[in-house]
Design an enzyme around this catalytic site. Structure first.
Site: not given
Lengths: 166, 809
Positions: B763, B240, B387-388
């Site tokens: 997110e 990522q 996912r945050c």
């Protein structure tokens, strides 16, 4: 390890190959045939990223030995597009309805949807949801995958696509 | 048709042709992905490529007595077997983590969690490598293990990290116990304690955000190819943050950074799993350097779920103090954070508990105090942001559950209590008690829109009737209404408080206009499904008046892309999106000079019109960006260098603060514990919307992951430290059948400091969704005095709640 001789038809093309008896169909396709569209997501048959079509059935190719495909006709994502190279109704549907994000589940999802529409040309939303329950997607929440399949069904059936009411 | 109508039509047509910001542009990525022509790491094949596989520990905590690799090495097709003894002389048996800790690449004397990497087998194919892992004989001496983080710091607790047991000051200050990692405190403790001592009403609840895993469908993988002649390493991987990986590889391998080519090809989902550096990456690199041939490492699903980067495992003692009228006057939180065997969080360096201090949420809370203790246990290392933004799901869960507990104690409606305490639109920029400056928001408007859309008042009336019917024995169904009003903090971040390994968390864009007016642009971020190739092009299209279809976006190749910190924490749009706009504006400024030269007017006499500069008052005299591009290479003005390109490294002045109002209506069968989501409505405000289609897709996906986390997904351990259910058989990933249908909505409150006003959205739905589901479940049982019900809310656990409450007769 002694290798077995297999004959398969992949995307309409006759293929002969030597494989180890333990070689999984997914590895045979990806590594020996360089068809890397089908993916491995879980190794246990749950996610469906490896789904291909074998003798008119959806098959999870990570749960199938290559030798089991002997004599079979296989369709992978690489064989789905129209003959003239344009996107098939399903491929187009996935793009038009934003039915994919990372793209990893997409080949398996499209192959599963392909078989679903062969079995049921005009499925309800509920039938679609149950029909793709063996294929996991982590990105889309399925809403737009369902729409993509409805879009394709309508296109194939020659009926206007009506986006389901929110 | 009059002139003005003609002009309007012409402008509308030119705008539409661009497919710029605000339109539902179809994704360019989909052309290859729908045809199986994506290029993911495991799709890559190099001549002579070998495969690596790990020997892993069956124990959670054990001493390694001996490792015998001879049987494995004797297997035909096995090329090498690496152990810590091979890595140690190279200084590579440990690697630095992003959290300032070190992590064993291959275990040396001890294993500290089940499935820890012990040896790395390299063989001619993946089957042989797998066979050989079973031929490595490791003798272990089992040790007592710690699974419960509350037992980590007991006086007689076994010491887990012997490698650092004498180092009583860690990366984030003093350690209170050999199994303690850090204590992080923020806020005014004394003032907060005083408020609590004198408050009319207080609540205190232990809120557990349980351990789970991001589990993207593609696992973590790498392919390393070292060219011994050139001394150059090419490393493809599921990264990522590819540039950060390049720097890390350089720092730990000693290879000069310019001789390392890190490439992140297509990535099959990330969700935080692919930010960190893992033993598999290091071993594939070492294998390739030692052997001089390419070495590939591909994680299987069990390895993914049980070793690389868990998320959450936050045990949050959450307290609120309020007046009897329902004005919140203080918040106090203590977190016990279970980081597993190594602190491998992927947070900005100065933030050992991420941005947990956003836990005052959307409310104007005058004082607050937060303390976080991180501890080691015999579990997999990590603590990533699933996912945050960093620990924001935890923070939002704490406040959004706590405010419901407070509402119940006050006997107030939970929506009304929120509205009463919202930060008001005129208070922005708002300085929170725990140190953040919220950039913009209009919470009251969003909440009202959401309540009207869901029909809040009638839902509560229906619920009241159902509850009476339940009490009369006429139904076995409980109805819950879940609310969540979240504020995210994304877009890390300003250099003053955000860095990774000392590198400020800027991001970048380089835009190059070709002579014929088409474009290539490269960013320091890396899409994993977010559709960057589509959306960045839309920003450029609007800024430069070039059709998005003529703009190619490229990410992931660290040789060609400008340095960036990567994609996570919803930072691509807030940071690299800003860089893209700023770089485009640099180009536009030069284009204006060129246009002025071409039209023989002064620059100031020109104005921008969609895709061209035109002479003010003479709209028929113009030069399109395409014409300007040609001129930039063909006949640039004197004293102006040829070419038309720009790069921008954008350091954001602040984070962005997306927010949203979510409502969930749930029906639970008390006899089976099966919970059915009747409706889920999500209103998101992510500022300026670049591509509404992609935003909606992101919201759908984030809500689905929130649904999974809240309703069943968990990485559980037994008391021996055995990881329970590290496969998709047991780990809950919802299918199309279980997944609820999502209703989406929005308001637009642009970020005042972002060049295009965008805030980021990927997110938000996860952050807001988790507490919304949990609140719905808790709300369903609230009238039965159930107390707080911990997640995950699978049918078995909800059935047990029914048992506990004596509802099953």
């Amino acid at each position: 390890m002694t290798k077995s001789h297999i004959k398969v038809t992949i995307n309409g093309k006759a293929v002969e190959a030597l494989v180890e008896p333990r070689t999984l169909l997914i590895h045979f396709l990806r590594e020996q045939q360089n068809l890397t569209g089908a993916h491995i997501g879980c190794d246990t048959g749950h996610c469906g990223a490896c789904t291909v079509d074998m003798d008119e059935m959806s098959v999870k190719s990570c749960m199938t030995f290559a030798v089991q495909a002997n004599g079979a006709a296989i369709t992978t994502i690489e064989g789905v597009a129209n003959a003239d190279g344009t996107l098939s109704a399903l491929q187009e549907g996935f793009r038009m309805m934003h039915g994919l994000q990372c793209g990893y589940c997409t080949p398996g999802m499209i192959l599963r949807a392909h078989r679903l529409l062969q079995e049921n040309a005009d499925p309800t939303e509920d039938e679609i949801r149950h029909g793709i329950a063996g294929n996991l997607c982590r990105c889309t929440g399925y809403v737009n995958i369902v729409k993509a399949i409805q879009y394709a069904a309508a296109k194939i059936n020659g009926t206007p696509y009506q986006e389901a009411a929110e | 048709m009059n002139e003005q109508v003609k002009i309007d039509i012409d402008r509308a047509e030119r705008t539409e042709k661009l497919q710029g910001m605000g339109c539902k542009r179809k994704r360019v990525e989909d052309i290859r992905f729908t045809q199986g022509k994506g290029s993911y790491v495991d799709d890559l094949k190099l001549p002579g490529m070998l495969f690596g596989d790990f020997v892993r520990s069956p124990h959670a905590h054990a001493r390694i007595v001996s490792i015998d690799t001879s049987r494995a090495k004797a297997l035909p097709g096995v090329i090498a077997v690496l152990t810590a003894a091979d890595l140690k002389p190279l200084g590579l048996h440990y690697m630095p983590t992003l959290a300032g800790d070190v992590q064993a690449v291959l275990a040396e004397h001890k294993v500290l969690f089940q499935n820890q990497e012990v040896a790395f087998v390299i063989a001619e194919d993946r089957y042989i490598a797998s066979d050989a892992t079973e031929l490595v004989d490791v003798v272990y001496e089992a040790l007592p293990c710690i699974v419960d983080p509350f037992k980590s710091m007991l006086p007689d607790a076994p010491i887990l990290r012997e490698d650092i047991q004498d180092k009583m000051v860690g990366a984030h200050g003093p350690r209170k116990h050999p199994n303690h990692i850090f204590e992080w405190q923020i806020g005014d403790r004394q003032a907060t304690d005083d408020v609590f001592a004198n408050a009319d009403v207080t609540i205190k609840e232990m809120l557990v955000d349980h351990r789970t895993h991001p589990s993207p469908l593609e696992t973590c993988q790498s392919l390393a190819s070292f060219d011994k002649v050139k001394g150059e390493l090419t490393l493809w991987g599921t990264f990522q943050a590819p540039h950060v990986i390049r720097t890390v590889v350089s720092l730990i391998s000693g290879l000069p950074e310019h001789k390392i080519h890190v490439i992140a090809p297509d990535i099959g989902g990330g969700f935080g799993n692919k930010v960190g550096a893992y033993a598999g990456y290091v071993c594939s690199v070492v294998g390739s350097i030692v052997l001089g041939v390419p070495v590939k490492w591909v994680e299987d699903r069990m390895e993914n779920l049980s070793t690389t980067s868990f998320a959450r495992d936050y045990h949050m003692t959450t307290e609120l103090a309020a007046t009897k009228e329902g004005k919140i006057i203080g918040m106090r939180v203590h977190v016990l954070a279970d980081h597993g065997a190594f602190d491998a969080c992927a947070d900005p360096s100065k933030w050992p508990a991420g941005f947990m201090n956003i836990c005052t949420g959307s409310y104007d809370i005058p004082v607050a105090y937060l303390a976080v203790d991180g501890v080691y246990t015999n579990k997999a290392p990590g603590g990533v942001a699933y996912r945050c933004s960093f620990r924001v799901t935890e923070a939002v869960f704490a406040i959004e559950r706590a405010i419901e507990v407070l509402a119940q104690k006050l006997g107030m409606d939970a929506a009304e209590l929120r509205i009463k305490n919202f930060i008001k639109a005129e208070q922005f920029p708002y300085h929170s008690a725990l140190g953040w400056e919220y950039d913009s928001g209009d919470y009251h408007t969003a909440m009202k829109k959401a309540m009207d859309a869901i029909g809040y008042t009638s839902l509560r009336a229906e619920q009241a009737e159902k509850r009476e019917a339940f009490k009369r024995g006429e139904t076995r169904e409980l109805m819950g209404v879940g609310i969540s009003f979240f504020t995210e903090i994304v877009g890390a971040g300003p250099a003053k408080n955000c860095d990774i390994l000392g590198i400020a968390m800027f991001d970048s864009a380089e835009i190059r206009i070709h002579p014929t007016g088409s474009v290539i642009a490269r960013m320091g971020t890396k899409s994993q499904g977010q559709g960057h190739e589509t959306t960045y092009a839309q920003i450029i299209a609007t800024e430069l008046g070039i059709p998005a279809d003529d703009i190619m976006i490229e990410e992931g190749n660290t040789d060609t892309a400008p340095y960036g910190l990567g994609t996570y924490g919803s930072r691509s749009t807030p940071v690299a999106g800003a860089a893209t706009a700023v770089a485009a504006r640099k180009i536009k400024a030069k284009a204006q000079m060129i246009a002025a030269h071409m039209l023989e007017v002064h620059e100031g006499d020109l104005e921008w019109d969609i895709d061209r500069f035109r002479v003010k008052g003479l709209p028929e005299k113009f030069k399109t960006m395409k014409e300007i591009a040609w001129s930039a290479y063909n006949a640039p003005p004197p004293n102006l260098e040829p070419g038309l390109e720009a790069v921008n490294y954008y350091e954001p002045p602040n984070m962005t603060y997306p927010f949203g109002a979510y409502f969930c209506v749930m029906d639970i069968d008390v006899d089976t514990g099966v919970a059915k989501t009747r409706r889920f409505y999500a209103l998101d405000d992510c500022g300026t919307r670049i591509n509404p289609m992609i935003i909606e897709g992101q919201v759908h996906g984030g809500l689905t992951e929130a649904f999974a986390c809240a309703m069943g997904q968990e990485i559980r351990y037994d008391e021996m430290g055995n990881v329970m259910g590290a496969s998709f058989m047991d780990f809950f990933l919802p299918t199309a059948v279980e997944t609820p249908k999502w209703e989406t909505d929005f308001t637009v409150t642009p970020s005042p400091h972002h060049p295009i006003g965008a805030k980021g959205v990927g997110e938000s739905p996860h952050v807001g969704g988790v507490p919304c589901f949990s609140n719905a479940v808790n709300d369903a049982y609230a009238f039965l005095d159930a107390g707080h019900i911990q997640m995950p809310h699978d049918a078995w656990r909800l059935w047990k709640v029914g048992e506990r409450l004596g509802l099953h007769g």
